[in-house]
Design a protein around this motif. Structure first.
Motif, mmCIF file in Angstrom:
data_model
loop_
_atom_site.group_PDB
_atom_site.id
_atom_site.type_symbol
_atom_site.label_atom_id
_atom_site.label_comp_id
_atom_site.label_asym_id
_atom_site.label_seq_id
_atom_site.Cartn_x
_atom_site.Cartn_y
_atom_site.Cartn_z
ATOM 1 N N LEU A 171 30.329 34.887 53.823
ATOM 2 C CA LEU A 171 29.563 34.137 54.835
ATOM 3 C C LEU A 171 29.678 32.492 54.516
ATOM 4 C CD1 LEU A 171 25.948 35.616 55.103
ATOM 5 C CD2 LEU A 171 27.431 35.247 57.025
ATOM 6 N N LYS A 172 29.986 32.201 53.237
ATOM 7 C CA LYS A 172 30.459 30.955 52.692
ATOM 8 C C LYS A 172 31.745 30.698 53.185
ATOM 9 C CE LYS A 172 27.481 29.971 48.783
ATOM 10 N NZ LYS A 172 27.250 29.914 47.522
ATOM 11 N N GLN A 173 32.768 31.737 53.299
ATOM 12 C CA GLN A 173 34.142 31.476 53.760
ATOM 13 C C GLN A 173 34.088 31.351 55.327
ATOM 14 O OE1 GLN A 173 36.568 31.287 51.535
ATOM 15 N NE2 GLN A 173 34.944 31.449 49.983
ATOM 16 N N ALA A 174 33.089 31.959 55.961
ATOM 17 C CA ALA A 174 33.042 31.539 57.524
ATOM 18 C C ALA A 174 32.573 30.294 58.145
ATOM 19 C CB ALA A 174 32.149 32.595 58.079
ATOM 20 N N ALA A 175 32.091 29.401 57.016
ATOM 21 C CA ALA A 175 31.615 28.064 57.408
ATOM 22 C C ALA A 175 32.680 27.389 57.847
ATOM 23 C CB ALA A 175 30.688 27.455 56.272
ATOM 24 N N PRO A 176 32.560 26.532 58.972
ATOM 25 C CA PRO A 176 33.315 25.360 59.262
ATOM 26 C C PRO A 176 33.671 24.431 58.208
ATOM 27 C CG PRO A 176 31.495 25.164 60.470
ATOM 28 C CD PRO A 176 31.148 26.060 59.708
ATOM 29 N N PRO A 177 34.963 23.947 58.159
ATOM 30 C CA PRO A 177 35.465 22.736 57.161
ATOM 31 C C PRO A 177 34.513 21.747 57.273
ATOM 32 C CG PRO A 177 37.455 23.483 58.626
ATOM 33 C CD PRO A 177 36.179 24.118 59.267
ATOM 34 N N VAL A 185 30.936 25.916 67.493
ATOM 35 C CA VAL A 185 30.582 25.176 68.702
ATOM 36 C C VAL A 185 29.040 24.636 68.084
ATOM 37 C CG1 VAL A 185 29.660 25.479 70.857
ATOM 38 C CG2 VAL A 185 31.742 26.787 70.165
ATOM 39 N N TRP A 186 28.386 25.369 67.668
ATOM 40 C CA TRP A 186 26.947 24.949 67.381
ATOM 41 C C TRP A 186 27.061 23.789 66.555
ATOM 42 C CZ3 TRP A 186 22.775 25.375 70.259
ATOM 43 C CH2 TRP A 186 22.710 26.631 71.136
ATOM 44 N N SER A 187 27.670 23.859 65.301
ATOM 45 C CA SER A 187 27.706 22.838 64.213
ATOM 46 C C SER A 187 28.145 21.496 64.808
ATOM 47 C CB SER A 187 28.276 23.251 62.833
ATOM 48 O OG SER A 187 29.895 23.586 63.150
ATOM 49 N N LYS A 188 29.177 21.529 65.668
ATOM 50 C CA LYS A 188 29.543 20.427 66.277
ATOM 51 C C LYS A 188 28.579 19.596 67.371
ATOM 52 C CE LYS A 188 34.598 20.640 66.393
ATOM 53 N NZ LYS A 188 35.206 21.858 66.510
ATOM 54 N N ALA A 189 28.023 20.747 68.161
ATOM 55 C CA ALA A 189 26.867 20.272 69.069
ATOM 56 C C ALA A 189 25.632 19.502 68.328
ATOM 57 C CB ALA A 189 26.471 21.321 70.128
ATOM 58 N N THR A 190 25.310 20.049 67.209
ATOM 59 C CA THR A 190 23.966 19.732 66.653
ATOM 60 C C THR A 190 24.278 18.580 65.431
ATOM 61 O OG1 THR A 190 24.399 21.616 64.965
ATOM 62 C CG2 THR A 190 22.787 22.164 66.929
ATOM 63 N N GLY A 191 25.475 18.548 65.214
ATOM 64 C CA GLY A 191 25.866 17.445 64.002
ATOM 65 C C GLY A 191 25.194 17.581 62.630
ATOM 66 N N ILE A 192 25.198 18.960 62.299
ATOM 67 C CA ILE A 192 24.671 19.449 61.005
ATOM 68 C C ILE A 192 25.482 19.179 59.989
ATOM 69 C CG2 ILE A 192 23.059 21.259 62.005
ATOM 70 C CD1 ILE A 192 25.376 23.233 60.741
ATOM 71 N N GLU A 193 25.041 19.247 58.788
ATOM 72 C CA GLU A 193 25.514 18.974 57.531
ATOM 73 C C GLU A 193 25.833 20.127 56.670
ATOM 74 O OE1 GLU A 193 24.016 15.288 55.268
ATOM 75 O OE2 GLU A 193 22.729 15.324 57.088
ATOM 76 N N ARG A 194 24.771 21.063 56.976
ATOM 77 C CA ARG A 194 24.436 22.216 55.852
ATOM 78 C C ARG A 194 24.061 23.275 56.884
ATOM 79 N NH1 ARG A 194 23.981 22.858 50.139
ATOM 80 N NH2 ARG A 194 24.148 20.578 49.998
#
Length: 166
Positions: free
Chosen positions: A49-55, A22-31
Protein backbone atom coordinates in the motif's frame (compact mmCIF):
# COMPACT_ATOMS: atom_id res chain seq x y z
CA UNK A 1 -7.43 22.09 16.17
CA UNK A 2 -7.43 18.63 14.64
CA UNK A 3 -6.35 17.04 11.37
CA UNK A 4 -8.10 18.35 8.26
CA UNK A 5 -9.89 15.33 6.80
CA UNK A 6 -10.38 16.19 3.12
CA UNK A 7 -11.86 12.81 2.21
CA UNK A 8 -13.03 9.74 4.11
CA UNK A 9 -13.55 6.89 1.65
CA UNK A 10 -14.66 3.28 1.89
CA UNK A 11 -13.00 1.20 -0.80
CA UNK A 12 -11.99 -2.37 -0.08
CA UNK A 13 -9.10 -2.03 -2.57
CA UNK A 14 -7.76 0.79 -0.35
CA UNK A 15 -4.95 2.60 -2.25
CA UNK A 16 -5.10 1.97 -5.99
CA UNK A 17 -4.53 4.01 -9.15
CA UNK A 18 -7.82 5.89 -9.11
CA UNK A 19 -7.64 6.85 -5.44
CA UNK A 20 -3.97 7.59 -5.50
CA UNK A 21 -3.97 9.98 -8.43
CA UNK A 22 -7.41 11.44 -9.03
CA UNK A 23 -8.68 11.84 -5.47
CA UNK A 24 -5.38 13.05 -4.02
CA UNK A 25 -5.12 15.78 -6.69
CA UNK A 26 -8.77 16.79 -6.31
CA UNK A 27 -8.54 17.05 -2.51
CA UNK A 28 -5.06 18.54 -2.18
CA UNK A 29 -4.05 16.08 0.53
CA UNK A 30 -0.61 15.68 2.07
CA UNK A 31 -1.09 12.21 3.55
CA UNK A 32 -3.13 9.05 3.08
CA UNK A 33 -4.06 7.11 6.20
CA UNK A 34 -5.33 3.58 5.63
CA UNK A 35 -7.38 2.74 8.73
CA UNK A 36 -7.54 -1.03 9.22
CA UNK A 37 -6.62 -3.24 12.16
CA UNK A 38 -6.21 -6.22 9.78
CA UNK A 39 -3.91 -4.46 7.32
CA UNK A 40 -1.91 -2.88 10.15
CA UNK A 41 -0.92 -6.43 11.23
CA UNK A 42 0.03 -7.50 7.68
CA UNK A 43 3.57 -6.34 6.82
CA UNK A 44 3.33 -7.31 3.14
CA UNK A 45 0.04 -5.47 2.57
CA UNK A 46 1.38 -2.42 4.45
CA UNK A 47 4.48 -2.38 2.22
CA UNK A 48 2.42 -2.77 -0.98
CA UNK A 49 0.00 0.00 0.00
CA UNK A 50 2.87 2.39 0.74
CA UNK A 51 4.27 1.65 -2.74
CA UNK A 52 0.89 2.49 -4.29
CA UNK A 53 0.80 6.03 -2.89
CA UNK A 54 1.34 8.77 -5.46
CA UNK A 55 4.69 10.61 -5.54
CA UNK A 56 4.95 13.34 -2.92
CA UNK A 57 2.17 11.94 -0.72
CA UNK A 58 3.05 10.04 2.42
CA UNK A 59 0.94 7.06 3.35
CA UNK A 60 0.57 5.16 6.58
CA UNK A 61 -1.44 2.17 7.69
CA UNK A 62 -2.87 2.63 11.19
CA UNK A 63 -5.22 0.80 13.52
CA UNK A 64 -8.53 2.42 14.42
CA UNK A 65 -7.18 3.07 17.93
CA UNK A 66 -4.07 4.82 16.52
CA UNK A 67 -6.19 7.04 14.25
CA UNK A 68 -8.28 8.19 17.22
CA UNK A 69 -5.03 9.01 19.09
CA UNK A 70 -3.40 10.96 16.24
CA UNK A 71 -6.66 12.73 15.30
CA UNK A 72 -6.22 14.93 18.38
CA UNK A 73 -2.39 15.09 18.19
CA UNK A 74 -1.01 18.60 17.61
CA UNK A 75 1.50 17.09 15.17
CA UNK A 76 -1.42 16.55 12.75
CA UNK A 77 -3.17 19.90 13.34
CA UNK A 78 -4.42 21.17 10.01
CA UNK A 79 -2.70 18.37 8.06
CA UNK A 80 -4.73 17.58 4.94
CA UNK A 81 -5.45 13.85 5.01
CA UNK A 82 -7.45 11.22 3.19
CA UNK A 83 -8.77 8.39 5.33
CA UNK A 84 -9.28 5.06 3.57
CA UNK A 85 -11.36 2.27 5.06
CA UNK A 86 -12.25 -1.23 3.86
CA UNK A 87 -15.60 -1.40 5.71
CA UNK A 88 -18.36 0.83 7.09
CA UNK A 89 -17.85 -0.94 10.45
CA UNK A 90 -14.37 0.64 10.74
CA UNK A 91 -15.78 4.10 9.90
CA UNK A 92 -18.50 3.72 12.52
CA UNK A 93 -15.93 2.68 15.16
CA UNK A 94 -13.80 5.81 14.70
CA UNK A 95 -16.87 8.10 14.56
CA UNK A 96 -18.14 6.55 17.81
CA UNK A 97 -14.66 7.17 19.29
CA UNK A 98 -14.89 10.91 18.56
CA UNK A 99 -13.46 11.46 15.06
CA UNK A 100 -15.64 14.06 13.31
CA UNK A 101 -16.68 13.29 9.74
CA UNK A 102 -19.14 15.30 7.66
CA UNK A 103 -19.20 13.00 4.67
CA UNK A 104 -18.08 9.51 3.65
CA UNK A 105 -17.44 8.60 0.04
CA UNK A 106 -18.27 5.02 -0.87
CA UNK A 107 -16.01 3.92 -3.69
CA UNK A 108 -16.11 0.16 -3.80
CA UNK A 109 -17.29 -2.81 -1.76
CA UNK A 110 -16.87 -6.04 -3.67
CA UNK A 111 -19.51 -8.71 -3.94
CA UNK A 112 -19.21 -11.87 -1.86
CA UNK A 113 -21.74 -14.54 -0.87
CA UNK A 114 -24.45 -13.09 1.36
CA UNK A 115 -24.08 -9.60 -0.08
CA UNK A 116 -26.51 -7.81 -2.35
CA UNK A 117 -25.27 -5.63 -5.20
CA UNK A 118 -26.75 -2.13 -5.07
CA UNK A 119 -24.51 -0.67 -7.80
CA UNK A 120 -22.04 -2.46 -10.05
CA UNK A 121 -19.24 -1.62 -7.59
CA UNK A 122 -21.00 -1.67 -4.20
CA UNK A 123 -22.37 -4.77 -2.48
CA UNK A 124 -23.67 -4.81 1.09
CA UNK A 125 -24.91 -7.26 3.67
CA UNK A 126 -27.19 -6.69 6.67
CA UNK A 127 -24.29 -5.62 8.89
CA UNK A 128 -23.12 -3.03 6.33
CA UNK A 129 -26.67 -1.67 6.02
CA UNK A 130 -26.95 -1.33 9.82
CA UNK A 131 -23.55 0.43 10.01
CA UNK A 132 -24.46 2.83 7.19
CA UNK A 133 -27.79 3.55 8.88
CA UNK A 134 -26.00 4.47 12.13
CA UNK A 135 -23.57 6.74 10.24
CA UNK A 136 -26.54 8.40 8.52
CA UNK A 137 -28.33 8.84 11.89
CA UNK A 138 -25.27 10.69 13.21
CA UNK A 139 -25.64 13.25 10.41
CA UNK A 140 -22.90 12.02 8.07
CA UNK A 141 -23.47 12.35 4.33
CA UNK A 142 -23.00 8.98 2.59
CA UNK A 143 -22.20 9.61 -1.05
CA UNK A 144 -21.29 7.29 -3.87
CA UNK A 145 -18.71 8.38 -6.44
CA UNK A 146 -15.82 6.49 -7.94
CA UNK A 147 -14.01 9.67 -9.04
CA UNK A 148 -14.49 13.33 -8.05
CA UNK A 149 -16.11 14.32 -11.36
CA UNK A 150 -18.88 11.72 -11.03
CA UNK A 151 -22.27 12.95 -9.89
CA UNK A 152 -22.83 12.30 -6.18
CA UNK A 153 -25.42 9.63 -5.44
CA UNK A 154 -26.92 9.29 -2.00
CA UNK A 155 -26.34 5.81 -0.55
CA UNK A 156 -29.29 6.00 1.86
CA UNK A 157 -31.73 6.91 -0.95
CA UNK A 158 -30.41 3.98 -2.97
CA UNK A 159 -30.78 1.56 -0.05
CA UNK A 160 -34.34 2.84 0.56
CA UNK A 161 -35.18 2.31 -3.11
CA UNK A 162 -33.81 -1.24 -2.82
CA UNK A 163 -36.10 -1.70 0.24
CA UNK A 164 -33.08 -2.36 2.46
CA UNK A 165 -34.12 0.30 4.98
CA UNK A 166 -37.45 1.02 6.65
Amino acid sequence: MVMDIKLARIDDRLIHGQVATVWSKATGIERILVVSDDVAKDELRKFLLKQAAPPGIKSNVVTKKKLVEVYHDQLFDGMKVMLLFATPKDVLAIVNAGVKLDSVNIGGMRFSPGKKMITNFISVDGEDVADFEQLHQSGIELEIRQVPNDRKNNLISLMQKEKMLN
